[in-house]
Motif scaffolding. Structure first.
Motif, PDB file in Angstrom:
ATOM      1  N   PRO A  54       0.817  -1.225   0.000  1.00 32.09           N
ATOM      2  CA  PRO A  54       0.000   0.000   0.000  1.00 32.09           C
ATOM      3  C   PRO A  54       0.849   1.273   0.000  1.00 32.09           C
ATOM      4  O   PRO A  54       1.047   1.916   1.039  1.00 32.09           O
ATOM      5  CB  PRO A  54      -0.819  -0.135   1.291  1.00 32.09           C
ATOM      6  CG  PRO A  54       0.057  -0.940   2.199  1.00 32.09           C
ATOM      7  CD  PRO A  54       0.790  -1.907   1.318  1.00 32.09           C
ATOM      8  N   LYS A 199      -1.985  -5.457  13.749  1.00 29.13           N
ATOM      9  CA  LYS A 199      -2.145  -5.139  12.327  1.00 29.13           C
ATOM     10  C   LYS A 199      -0.889  -4.452  11.787  1.00 29.13           C
ATOM     11  O   LYS A 199      -0.509  -4.656  10.630  1.00 29.13           O
ATOM     12  CB  LYS A 199      -3.378  -4.270  12.119  1.00 29.13           C
ATOM     13  CG  LYS A 199      -4.683  -5.026  12.303  1.00 29.13           C
ATOM     14  CD  LYS A 199      -5.881  -4.182  11.888  1.00 29.13           C
ATOM     15  CE  LYS A 199      -7.166  -4.997  11.986  1.00 29.13           C
ATOM     16  NZ  LYS A 199      -8.361  -4.194  11.564  1.00 29.13           N
ATOM     17  N   PHE A 203       1.470  -5.754   8.685  1.00 30.14           N
ATOM     18  CA  PHE A 203       1.864  -4.858   7.595  1.00 30.14           C
ATOM     19  C   PHE A 203       3.383  -4.833   7.424  1.00 30.14           C
ATOM     20  O   PHE A 203       3.909  -4.921   6.296  1.00 30.14           O
ATOM     21  CB  PHE A 203       1.330  -3.452   7.878  1.00 30.14           C
ATOM     22  CG  PHE A 203       2.022  -2.356   7.133  1.00 30.14           C
ATOM     23  CD1 PHE A 203       1.783  -2.164   5.777  1.00 30.14           C
ATOM     24  CD2 PHE A 203       2.912  -1.513   7.782  1.00 30.14           C
ATOM     25  CE1 PHE A 203       2.427  -1.152   5.086  1.00 30.14           C
ATOM     26  CE2 PHE A 203       3.552  -0.496   7.101  1.00 30.14           C
ATOM     27  CZ  PHE A 203       3.314  -0.313   5.747  1.00 30.14           C
ATOM     28  N   TRP A 220       6.194   4.568   7.997  1.00 30.15           N
ATOM     29  CA  TRP A 220       4.813   4.169   7.713  1.00 30.15           C
ATOM     30  C   TRP A 220       3.841   5.194   8.296  1.00 30.15           C
ATOM     31  O   TRP A 220       4.192   6.002   9.158  1.00 30.15           O
ATOM     32  CB  TRP A 220       4.526   2.775   8.304  1.00 30.15           C
ATOM     33  CG  TRP A 220       4.825   2.683   9.776  1.00 30.15           C
ATOM     34  CD1 TRP A 220       6.004   2.340  10.362  1.00 30.15           C
ATOM     35  CD2 TRP A 220       3.923   2.979  10.851  1.00 30.15           C
ATOM     36  NE1 TRP A 220       5.896   2.403  11.737  1.00 30.15           N
ATOM     37  CE2 TRP A 220       4.638   2.789  12.057  1.00 30.15           C
ATOM     38  CE3 TRP A 220       2.590   3.377  10.907  1.00 30.15           C
ATOM     39  CZ2 TRP A 220       4.056   2.982  13.301  1.00 30.15           C
ATOM     40  CZ3 TRP A 220       2.007   3.589  12.155  1.00 30.15           C
ATOM     41  CH2 TRP A 220       2.737   3.379  13.332  1.00 30.15           C
ATOM     42  N   TRP A 222      -0.575   5.548   9.328  1.00 26.40           N
ATOM     43  CA  TRP A 222      -1.901   4.949   9.452  1.00 26.40           C
ATOM     44  C   TRP A 222      -2.930   6.063   9.481  1.00 26.40           C
ATOM     45  O   TRP A 222      -2.865   6.963  10.337  1.00 26.40           O
ATOM     46  CB  TRP A 222      -1.982   4.109  10.733  1.00 26.40           C
ATOM     47  CG  TRP A 222      -3.249   3.332  10.860  1.00 26.40           C
ATOM     48  CD1 TRP A 222      -3.628   2.236  10.124  1.00 26.40           C
ATOM     49  CD2 TRP A 222      -4.319   3.573  11.777  1.00 26.40           C
ATOM     50  NE1 TRP A 222      -4.867   1.791  10.549  1.00 26.40           N
ATOM     51  CE2 TRP A 222      -5.317   2.596  11.551  1.00 26.40           C
ATOM     52  CE3 TRP A 222      -4.531   4.536  12.766  1.00 26.40           C
ATOM     53  CZ2 TRP A 222      -6.485   2.546  12.282  1.00 26.40           C
ATOM     54  CZ3 TRP A 222      -5.699   4.492  13.496  1.00 26.40           C
ATOM     55  CH2 TRP A 222      -6.667   3.504  13.246  1.00 26.40           C
ATOM     56  N   ASP A 223      -3.862   6.058   8.533  1.00 26.53           N
ATOM     57  CA  ASP A 223      -4.801   7.169   8.381  1.00 26.53           C
ATOM     58  C   ASP A 223      -6.144   6.931   9.063  1.00 26.53           C
ATOM     59  O   ASP A 223      -7.099   7.677   8.860  1.00 26.53           O
ATOM     60  CB  ASP A 223      -5.029   7.473   6.898  1.00 26.53           C
ATOM     61  CG  ASP A 223      -5.667   6.304   6.143  1.00 26.53           C
ATOM     62  OD1 ASP A 223      -6.036   5.293   6.788  1.00 26.53           O
ATOM     63  OD2 ASP A 223      -5.793   6.393   4.908  1.00 26.53           O
ATOM     64  N   TYR A 225      -7.744   4.068   8.669  1.00 26.17           N
ATOM     65  CA  TYR A 225      -8.381   3.000   7.895  1.00 26.17           C
ATOM     66  C   TYR A 225      -7.379   1.943   7.440  1.00 26.17           C
ATOM     67  O   TYR A 225      -7.665   0.752   7.470  1.00 26.17           O
ATOM     68  CB  TYR A 225      -9.082   3.580   6.656  1.00 26.17           C
ATOM     69  CG  TYR A 225     -10.135   4.609   6.989  1.00 26.17           C
ATOM     70  CD1 TYR A 225     -11.431   4.230   7.357  1.00 26.17           C
ATOM     71  CD2 TYR A 225      -9.828   5.965   6.976  1.00 26.17           C
ATOM     72  CE1 TYR A 225     -12.390   5.176   7.670  1.00 26.17           C
ATOM     73  CE2 TYR A 225     -10.792   6.920   7.295  1.00 26.17           C
ATOM     74  CZ  TYR A 225     -12.066   6.520   7.637  1.00 26.17           C
ATOM     75  OH  TYR A 225     -13.012   7.455   7.955  1.00 26.17           O
ATOM     76  N   GLN A 226      -6.185   2.386   7.026  1.00 29.04           N
ATOM     77  CA  GLN A 226      -5.194   1.433   6.540  1.00 29.04           C
ATOM     78  C   GLN A 226      -3.787   1.982   6.758  1.00 29.04           C
ATOM     79  O   GLN A 226      -3.600   3.167   7.046  1.00 29.04           O
ATOM     80  CB  GLN A 226      -5.384   1.148   5.050  1.00 29.04           C
ATOM     81  CG  GLN A 226      -4.998   2.317   4.137  1.00 29.04           C
ATOM     82  CD  GLN A 226      -4.960   1.919   2.681  1.00 29.04           C
ATOM     83  OE1 GLN A 226      -6.000   1.820   2.046  1.00 29.04           O
ATOM     84  NE2 GLN A 226      -3.769   1.710   2.157  1.00 29.04           N
ATOM     85  N   PHE A 227      -2.798   1.086   6.650  1.00 24.65           N
ATOM     86  CA  PHE A 227      -1.400   1.482   6.732  1.00 24.65           C
ATOM     87  C   PHE A 227      -0.904   1.869   5.340  1.00 24.65           C
ATOM     88  O   PHE A 227      -1.346   1.331   4.329  1.00 24.65           O
ATOM     89  CB  PHE A 227      -0.555   0.336   7.283  1.00 24.65           C
ATOM     90  CG  PHE A 227      -0.781   0.089   8.750  1.00 24.65           C
ATOM     91  CD1 PHE A 227      -0.165   0.887   9.699  1.00 24.65           C
ATOM     92  CD2 PHE A 227      -1.624  -0.928   9.176  1.00 24.65           C
ATOM     93  CE1 PHE A 227      -0.379   0.674  11.044  1.00 24.65           C
ATOM     94  CE2 PHE A 227      -1.845  -1.147  10.512  1.00 24.65           C
ATOM     95  CZ  PHE A 227      -1.224  -0.345  11.461  1.00 24.65           C
ATOM     96  N   HIS A 228       0.033   2.811   5.316  1.00 31.92           N
ATOM     97  CA  HIS A 228       0.670   3.252   4.079  1.00 31.92           C
ATOM     98  C   HIS A 228       2.176   3.137   4.234  1.00 31.92           C
ATOM     99  O   HIS A 228       2.737   3.543   5.263  1.00 31.92           O
ATOM    100  CB  HIS A 228       0.296   4.707   3.764  1.00 31.92           C
ATOM    101  CG  HIS A 228      -1.170   4.940   3.574  1.00 31.92           C
ATOM    102  ND1 HIS A 228      -1.793   4.821   2.351  1.00 31.92           N
ATOM    103  CD2 HIS A 228      -2.134   5.284   4.465  1.00 31.92           C
ATOM    104  CE1 HIS A 228      -3.074   5.091   2.491  1.00 31.92           C
ATOM    105  NE2 HIS A 228      -3.314   5.365   3.771  1.00 31.92           N
TER     106      HIS A 228
END
Length: 235
Positions: A54, A199, A203, A220, A222-223, A225-228
Motif C-alpha cells: 500500500p 495489524k 503490515f 509508515w 496509518w490514516d 483505515y489502513q497502513f501506508h
C-alpha cells in the motif's frame, strides 16, 4: 543491495526472453532505456507498488521529465509530498537521512516549482506523491523475527524534527520475554484511535517479505483505515 541497478518491466516476457523472444531481447539490450533506478527511495517505492504493497500514488521524475504532462496526470484536488530521491541517500551502509529537502502538503499549483527547486539543488530524481495525513505514523526497524517500533500521533515530521518524543515498543516472534511492551496508558490512547499493533506487525512483515526479508528501516503511516508505506531502506 549496493549495486547501481536499474529495472525495466516486460509483463509479456517469460523466464527466458533470450530464447522465447530473441529479436526483441537483442533489440532491448541494444536500445536499453531503464524504467527506474532500483536502489533509491523512488525505486524501492516503485518495487513495493509492483509487489502490491500500500504505497500512496506517486510519479517518479527526473530533470528530463515533462513536468506539465505529469501535472495533467495528477488528481489536482489532492495535496502532495515532493520528495528527494537522490543517489546518495537511503543506502544499505549509510542512510544520510535528512541530507536533502522534501516538501509536504504541496498544492498542485506549486508542484512544478518545488520539483524544479530540488533539481536545482542537485537532486537527480524526485518522487511526487499523494500526501497522507496520518492519525498515527512511525519508523520501524524490522527483521523477520522482530520489529522495533517508534510511533507518534499525527505526522512523522514532528518525530523526525525532534518536536515529539515517540512511543517505543518491540514485537517479537520469540515471545514476551523478547518483547518490550507499549505502555498501558499509551495502548488506551491508541485504542481510542482504533489502532492495533498486531495489524502493524502484519503490515511490516508483509513489507519485508516482498523484499526477500531484508532487514529494513520502514517509515509508515496509518490514516485511521489502513497502513501506508512511505519509505523502505535496507539496513
Amino acid at each position: 543491495p549496493r549495486v547501481d541497478l536499474s529495472i525495466s518491466i516486460h509483463e509479456h516476457w517469460e523466464h527466458y526472453p533470450y530464447i522465447d523472444n530473441p529479436e526483441e531481447f537483442a533489440s532491448f539490450l541494444e536500445n536499453h532505456q531503464p524504467q527506474f533506478k532500483a536502489h533509491t527511495k523512488g525505486g524501492r517505492l516503485a518495487l513495493a507498488t509492483l509487489a502490491g504493497l500500500p504505497v500512496p500514488k506517486k510519479v517518479i521524475v527526473n530533470p528530463q521529465t515533462d513536468l506539465m504532462a505529469v501535472l495533467n496526470l495528477l488528481n489536482t484536488t489532492k495535496l502532495f509530498a515532493v520528495r528527494s530521491s537522490a543517489s546518495n541517500e537511503d543506502k544499505i551502509d549509510k542512510s544520510n537521512a535528512g541530507i536533502h529537502t522534501s516538501y509536504l502538503r504541496v498544492g498542485a499549483p506549486d508542484i512544478i516549482a518545488k520539483t524544479q527547486d530540488l533539481f536545482e539543488k542537485g537532486i537527480d530524481e524526485v518522487v511526487i506523491q499523494e500526501f497522507v495525513e496520518p492519525v498515527i505514523s512511525g519508523v520501524a526497524f524490522v527483521r523477520n523475527i522482530s520489529a522495533e517500533i517508534d510511533l507518534v500521533e499525527g505526522h512523522l515530521e514532528e518525530f523526525i524534527s525532534g518536536k515529539k518524543e515517540p512511543y517505543c515498543f518491540t514485537i517479537s516472534k520469540m515471545g514476551k520475554n523478547w518483547e518490550m511492551p507499549i505502555a498501558l496508558e499509551v495502548q488506551n490512547v491508541l485504542k481510542q484511535k482504533y489502532f492495533k499493533s498486531k495489524k502493524l506487525w502484519s503490515f511490516l512483515q508483509n513489507t519485508i517479505k516482498a523484499f526477500h526479508y531484508q532487514p529494513s528501516d520502514i517509515e509508515w503511516a496509518w490514516d485511521g483505515y489502513q497502513f501506508h508505506l512511505l519509505q523502505i531502506r535496507p539496513v
